[in-house]
Design an enzyme around this catalytic site. Structure first.
Site: not given
Ligand code: NDP
Length: 479
Positions: A128, A182, A185-186, A189
């Site tokens: 988080s 987690k 937690h959300n 939130e």
């Molecule tokens: P995203 O959820 O937007 O995911 C993008 C990433 O996933 C990129 O690296 C992308 O690769 C990869 N991806 C998507 N599809 C595939 C696939 N089929 N195979 C391999 N790679 C894939 O990124 P975030 O950084 O925002 O979040 C990452 C995780 O963290 C998520 O699960 C999210 O829910 C969680 N999270 C996010 C928070 C936030 O504030 N954003 C907070 C806490 C948790 P490519 O670059 O090649 O497209």
């Protein structure tokens, strides 16, 4: 040299988590499905520590010391499964796969069982704190085996937020425990934000105050018991003026709240566990209601509200009203947390996780969105024995008792003025139901017995009973 840990998935979260690890002295292998993100990370931040950029998963796995520690930080759901499926054949017994995405805990349980069968550790770790947390120190909630935590824990504890010298990271429990916590937690939130929004709405309407004036009230609240990240940023957001229009920022934002699903998961899971999380549920439904503009427009045109006169708070009562709203907010917040804690306790029992609930408050004190002064009190409440409800733990019992008259005045005011306060009102209803001497559940049991012969228990003797409602004398039989 082989890297100590690897991160696959380098969007905002993975990128910042990898940088955080490197800045803390760990060597980090990098991988992303498409290599542009890997290259830009190294180009922009390569000097922050030791990065080992790789292009293929094979290269990535080969770059890691053993047992390998592989963090997956990709989109939750099918993309996570896709990465795991590709990764697993490349790994060796004892390697640890860590999913730091927002996975549903049931998925984590499934993946953990699956990888365990193949001799691998699977750690579902809740992270988080958003982008900034990932970089500067998140709250980390890892599940999985104790064995995996022994090697992973020290790394995570080092990159986590630190409060009073204590890391905001602890081994939560087996398999899905970390992602479950987690999720709650959300959910909390969601409830926290809904309650803050209701307080804002009540004050804005009741006082006829500007957002900038309200920003000052929230800033002041942030120096007391309510002190928290969300109250702090509420003051910031309310104080912000839109550059394009010169209007208060909050007035130019479309009033339809979106959601990514963790609130919904929390409520769905709570329904299955039979735990009333009314605060989280109302918050989730309030967002859903806001997101139906056509229905709202039709209702706005058709449904009358109270008279104008009922709405304004008289000048001489303004200060008292502000104080009442503050107390109502605090009491409602205690209810939302009490319910979330009940949900974690129920899941812990259901799945045999043995979650240390006090420790959850400890690791939420920093790094995460619900970080708050309040959490120290929760930690204390669970320090000795588990209270029947957070509401009856001495500190909270006294705090809510102190605020309950104010709470009632605020909910009554909201009803008279026609201001929707599902969070405040349902929290008060929960409080009153929980402390009730007798609940009308007795009548419900009678009705169930009448139409469905569902039987009832009696207050005066043991057993199960059914009344023969269709007979003239309505005699009772033991069921
Ligand atoms: P995203 O959820 O937007 O995911 C993008 C990433 O996933 C990129 O690296 C992308 O690769 C990869 N991806 C998507 N599809 C595939 C696939 N089929 N195979 C391999 N790679 C894939 O990124 P975030 O950084 O925002 O979040 C990452 C995780 O963290 C998520 O699960 C999210 O829910 C969680 N999270 C996010 C928070 C936030 O504030 N954003 C907070 C806490 C948790 P490519 O670059 O090649 O497209």
């Amino acid at each position: 040299d082989l890297a100590q840990i690897g991160v696959s998935g380098l969007a905002v979260m993975g990128r910042n988590l990898a940088r955080n690890l490197a800045r803390n002295g760990f060597s980090v292998a990098l991988h992303n499905r498409t290599s542009a993100k890997t290259k830009s990370l190294v180009a922009e931040h390569g000097d922050e520590g030791t990065f080992v950029p790789t292009e293929t998963l094979e290269e990535f796995v080969a770059a890691l010391e053993r047992p390998r520690r592989v963090v997956i930080m990709v989109k939750a759901g099918a993309p996570t499964d896709a990465v795991i499926d590709e990764l697993v054949p490349l790994l060796d017994e004892g390697d640890i796969v860590i999913d730091c995405g927002n996975a549903h805990y049931a998925d984590t349980r499934r993946r953990e069982a699956d990888l365990r069968e193949r001799g691998l550790h699977f750690v579902g770790a809740g992270v988080s704190g958003g982008e900034e947390g990932a970089l500067l120190g998140p709250s980390i909630m890892p599940g999985g085996s104790k064995e995996s935590y022994a090697t992973l824990g020290p790394m995570f504890e080092k990159i986590a937020a630190q409060v009073d010298g204590t890391p905001c990271c602890v081994h939560v429990g087996p398999d899905g425990a970390g992602h479950f916590v987690k999720m709650v937690h959300n959910g909390i939130e969601y409830a926290d934000m809904q309650l803050i929004a209701e307080a804002y709405d009540l004050l804005r309407d009741g006082l006829g105050a500007t957002p900038a004036e309200l920003a000052e009230i929230f800033a002041e609240w942030n120096s007391g018991d309510l002190s928290s990240f969300l109250i702090e940023i509420t003051a910031e957001v309310l104080g912000h003026t839109d550059a394009a229009t010169g209007s208060p920022f909050v007035d130019v934002v479309v009033d339809e709240a979106e959601q990514k699903g963790t609130g919904r998961w929390t409520v769905q899971t709570a329904l299955d566990l039979g735990v009333p999380v009314t605060g989280i549920a109302e918050a989730t439904f309030a967002r859903a209601l806001s997101a139906h503009p056509d229905q709202r427009a039709a209702a706005r045109a058709a449904l009358p509200g109270p008279s104008e006169a009922a709405q304004k708070v008289p000048a001489e009562e303004r200060d008292a009203f502000v104080d009442d709203v503050r107390k109502a907010l605090y009491a409602s917040k205690v209810v939302a947390y009490a319910q979330g804690y009940d949900q974690m306790a129920a899941a812990s029992t259901e799945y045999g996780w043995d979650i240390d609930l006090g420790a959850m408050a400890t690791i939420w004190r920093g790094g995460c969105i619900i970080r708050a002064r309040f959490l120290d009190r929760i930690k204390d409440a669970y320090a000795t024995e588990r209270p029947a409800s957070l509401l009856v733990a001495p500190y909270f019992r006294d705090a809510v008792a102190d605020g309950q008259q104010a709470w009632r005045r605020v909910v009554a005011h909201a009803a008279r003025a026609g201001i929707p306060t599902p969070g405040f009102s349902s929290a008060l209803a929960y409080y009153d139901a929980l402390r009730a001497d007798r609940l009308p559940a007795a009548l419900i049991q009678g009705l169930r017995d009448y139409f469905g012969a569902h039987t009832y228990r009696r207050t005066d003797r043991d057993g199960s009973f059914h009344t023969l409602w269709a007979t003239p004398d309505r005699s009772e039989v033991e069921a």
